[in-house]
Design an enzyme around this catalytic site. Structure first.
Site, PDB file in Angstrom:
ATOM      1  CG  HIS A 308     -71.194 -60.433  32.623  1.00 44.80           C
ATOM      2  ND1 HIS A 308     -70.188 -61.268  32.229  1.00 44.80           N
ATOM      3  CD2 HIS A 308     -71.247 -59.439  31.695  1.00 44.80           C
ATOM      4  CE1 HIS A 308     -69.654 -60.788  31.122  1.00 44.80           C
ATOM      5  NE2 HIS A 308     -70.278 -59.688  30.771  1.00 44.80           N
ATOM      6  CG  ASP A 365     -74.761 -52.726  29.002  1.00 43.90           C
ATOM      7  OD1 ASP A 365     -74.016 -51.816  28.610  1.00 43.90           O
ATOM      8  OD2 ASP A 365     -74.798 -53.842  28.487  1.00 43.90           O
TER       9      ASP A 365
END
Ligand code: CMC
Length: 432
Positions: A308, A365
């Site tokens: 991320h 996700d």
């Protein structure tokens, strides 16, 4: 005490200027560089915006090192545990948790805006049945601008509120219709007796020939997915919505541009990509091969659902969904081989020096895809679910930007030009 500043000296001329340091409530302060060009004739360059704040905002705060995510000051785990999506949407949009009276009124408006104009249904007929539902979403949400002219005066706060309500209310209906179109079933109208999440599930999965009941564990998991995806500061799609909105485009067009930016596998499309990757990996025994591929600079393969831009220790949303994921699989008695692969992949990657040194952890996700698959949502609808939830963040950020009259101006980044210098046109016959 005067304002904190930072001195910058241009070593070419020896000239020094003071740039103001502006502090927020929490998080790193920023240097206001707006006078740099005037003073030095230079721009700043920050590809990928790794060090650049694009705006001021009161909505969401992330501390990537500590794994903190706050919506309007409230920690995400408290909201996921105690609240529900519609209330969180109110919080993001209005800045405070609603009183009973405020919530009743707001819920009435959201509930009574959930149908869409019958004319909009015709748009679906124009799409092939195998169209990706995100393609349908981009088109249909953008087309809302052609149906709701009465709420597109962006300078009128009432119009902004009505369009926010319309978008939050209609997204589940539009999303479910894109699914129904792909499976060739009739669209299911919203049912005002149902709550926001139940209503979405009903529009997705009920058919005229059978009765349908919502499983509370499924509802709770989807509600959490909606909450966790509702906003995430100035990510690619939110920045896209803000940039589109900065030209004073109407809100429906702006949200459609956000859906476009979300679609890519590096952003919202990652949940779909995770499932594809797990399928490609196949059995847990083959994981090391794929981990080696992910580490190979000459191989474009990446572990989807890992890494991320902001979270460098863990993604707090992933922690919440990991628990939710196990609950759903247990409740539905689903034995998904993808989950075994996912768990083993997580375990092996977290022990691997490459992933440790680069601080690559599972993101939201990684788990959302497994939950969505277990509750029967087809893989190509995963990013649509993300878009549905993120609409709340997009429209809240858009409304905040427009209401902030002191700072609202068209976004117009500059560039470092690296192309050809001035040259003269050569007629075709003289070109080599
Ligand atoms: N697998 C293997 N290597 C990776 C991965 C990955 N998933 N993510 C980053 N790296 C490596 C990358 O190769 C680079 O290595 P080096 O420093 O040697 O060049 C280093 O880690 C830094 O990566 P980056 O691409 O410069 O980092 P970024 O901040 O620009 O990208 C990211 C962040 C999320 C796009 C990236 O981690 C990625 O592509 N992850 C997979 C896609 C994914 O899961 N996206 C969902 C993000 S969460 C949902 C959302 O908010 O949209």
């Amino acid at each position: 005490m005067g304002q904190d500043t930072i001195s910058i000296t241009d070593n070419r001329s020896g000239k020094t200027i003071e740039l103001p340091i502006v502090k927020g409530t929490t998080g790193p302060p920023v240097i206001n560089v707006a006078s740099l060009y005037k003073e030095f004739g230079i721009f700043t360059l920050d590809e990928g915006f790794t060090t650049t704040a694009s705006c001021q905002s009161k909505i969401t705060f992330i501390d990537g090192e500590k794994g903190i995510l706050l919506y309007r000051g409230y920690p995400i785990d408290q909201l996921a545990e105690n609240s529900h999506f519609l209330e969180v949407a109110y919080l993001l949009l209005y800045g405070e948790l609603p009183t009973e009276e405020q919530y009743k009124d707001y819920k009435y408006h959201i509930t009574h805006h959930s149908m869409f104009h019958e004319g909009l249904k015709k748009f679906y007929d124009g799409f092939r049945p195998d169209a990706h539902p995100m393609a349908i979403m981009v088109g249909v949400v953008g087309a809302l601008s052609a149906f709701y002219h009465d709420s597109t005066d962006i300078h009128d706060p009432k119009h902004r509120e009505i369009s926010a309500h319309r978008l939050i209310a209609k997204m589940p209906t539009i999303a479910a219709a894109s699914f129904k179109h792909s499976v060739g079933q009739p669209f299911v109208y919203p049912d005002n007796r149902l709550g926001y999440v139940d209503n979405f599930l009903n529009m997705m999965f009920s058919v005229p020939s059978e009765s349908y009941g919502v499983n509370p564990v499924v509802k709770d998991a989807l509600d959490k997915i909606f909450i966790l995806h509702a906003d995430h500061e100035q990510n690619a799609s939110t920045s896209t919505v803000r940039l589109a909105g900065s030209s004073q485009a109407n809100p429906f067009a702006c949200i459609s541009s956000g859906i476009t930016a979300l679609w890519g596998p590096a952003h919202g499309g990652a949940n779909e990509a995770v499932l594809k990757m797990l399928g490609e990996i196949g059995k847990p025994g083959d994981i090391p091969k794929f981990i080696e591929r992910a580490k190979d600079k000459n191989d474009p393969f990446r572990l989807m659902g890992f890494g991320h831009r902001v979270y460098k220790n863990y993604d707090p949303r992933a922690m919440i969904l990991k628990k939710s994921c196990h609950k759903v699989l247990e409740e539905l008695d689903v034995h998904d081989p993808n989950l075994d692969t996912a768990m083993k992949l997580e375990e092996l990657a977290l022990k691997d020096d490459y992933f440790i040194s680069k601080k690559l952890y599972p993101n939201v996700d990684f788990y959302s895809g497994i939950i969505l698959k277990a509750i029967g949502i087809p893989v190509n609808m995963f990013t649509v679910i993300f878009a549905l939830a993120r609409t709340v963040g997009w429209i809240s950020q858009w409304a905040e930007m427009i209401a902030d009259e002191g700072h609202f101006r068209i976004g117009r980044p500059r560039q470092l030009y690296t192309g050809a210098d001035t040259r003269s046109y050569v007629p075709m016959k003289d070109r080599k």
